[in-house]
Design an enzyme around this catalytic site. Sequence first.
Site, PDB file in Angstrom:
ATOM      1  CE  LYS A  11      -3.471  -2.598   2.464  1.00 12.25           C
ATOM      2  NZ  LYS A  11      -4.818  -2.570   2.978  1.00 12.25           N
ATOM      3  CG  HIS A  95      -6.576  -3.231  -3.136  1.00 14.42           C
ATOM      4  ND1 HIS A  95      -7.154  -2.481  -2.147  1.00 14.42           N
ATOM      5  CD2 HIS A  95      -5.932  -4.257  -2.520  1.00 14.42           C
ATOM      6  CE1 HIS A  95      -6.859  -3.024  -0.963  1.00 14.42           C
ATOM      7  NE2 HIS A  95      -6.120  -4.099  -1.163  1.00 14.42           N
ATOM      8  CD  GLU A  97      -6.696  -0.352   0.832  1.00 18.98           C
ATOM      9  OE1 GLU A  97      -5.602  -0.140   0.290  1.00 18.98           O
ATOM     10  OE2 GLU A  97      -6.827  -1.084   1.842  1.00 18.98           O
TER      11      GLU A  97
HETATM   12  C1  PEP Z   1      -4.869  -5.893   1.243  1.00 20.35           C
HETATM   13  O1  PEP Z   1      -4.346  -4.796   1.267  1.00 20.35           O
HETATM   14  O2  PEP Z   1      -5.108  -6.415   0.161  1.00 20.35           O
HETATM   15  C2  PEP Z   1      -5.174  -6.552   2.517  1.00 20.35           C
HETATM   16  C3  PEP Z   1      -5.752  -7.723   2.486  1.00 20.35           C
HETATM   17  O3  PEP Z   1      -4.831  -5.899   3.678  1.00 20.35           O
HETATM   18  P1  PEP Z   1      -4.785  -6.515   5.165  1.00 20.35           P
HETATM   19  O4  PEP Z   1      -4.029  -7.821   5.077  1.00 20.35           O
HETATM   20  O5  PEP Z   1      -4.061  -5.499   5.982  1.00 20.35           O
HETATM   21  O6  PEP Z   1      -6.196  -6.730   5.601  1.00 20.35           O
END
Ligand code: PEP
Length: 250
Positions: A11, A95, A97
Amino acid sequence: MRKPVIAGNWKLYKTAPEALELVSGLMPLISGRSNVEVVVAPVFTVIDRVRAAIAGSGIFLAAQDCFWEEEGAFTGEVSPKMLADVGCSHVIVGHSERRQFFAESDAAVNKKIRAAVGAGLTVIFCIGETLEERESGNTFNVLSGQVSGGLEGMVPADMEKVIVAYEPVWAIGTGRTASETQAQEAHAFIRSQVSKLFNAEVAQSVRILYGGSVKPENIGGLIAQPDIDGALVGGASLKPDSFAALVNAA
Ligand code: PEP
């Protein structure tokens, strides 16, 4: 038959020194694990530095997003061709996000996937329902729409370059993981959708990763499920010990 994948999505974390510290701590902890496809996805600015640091380690390099055009007047974008040029073999597309904060639609995700596959990249194609969608009984409708929208116009051969990541939005970064049963049920459903869109052979060979608060403590039960082929990991990929523990559990 399906090689497990453990992919770390960094990220918007890690400056260059921090990224190099992470991979230099990680590499000795996972060396020799050729039965797992290990992928790291740094921010664009450190991709080249990480590429140099992991050269020869067997770790694959991913970007976290791409644009669909190869080049042109598209300020701020990065094309699949440019990612391949800088040493990426993989790219994360769709994703949650990106969907949530940058309004990425299934149609945009589809254009990105097709462009990335066309440039020879392996796409980690993310899908997943929100809590509201799950609680209103719409999980399967949402997944089905995301799979068919994201993969529209693709042919079976393209699917060799696609890894699906099922990431329930309510489990990402929340510490709340889908139960093994919930995850397996969603993965089996996604595989059935891939079979409908393409064929049974494609469905049997496509890797489907689970993502959403995967940690060393819960990976064992998830990866033991018949349709879970690995994990896309955010938080736990940011430290060598926890990410290595996931790779070594796969
Ligand atoms: C992701 O960013 O795809 C994710 C699954 O994050 P986390 O493992 O922090 O939940």
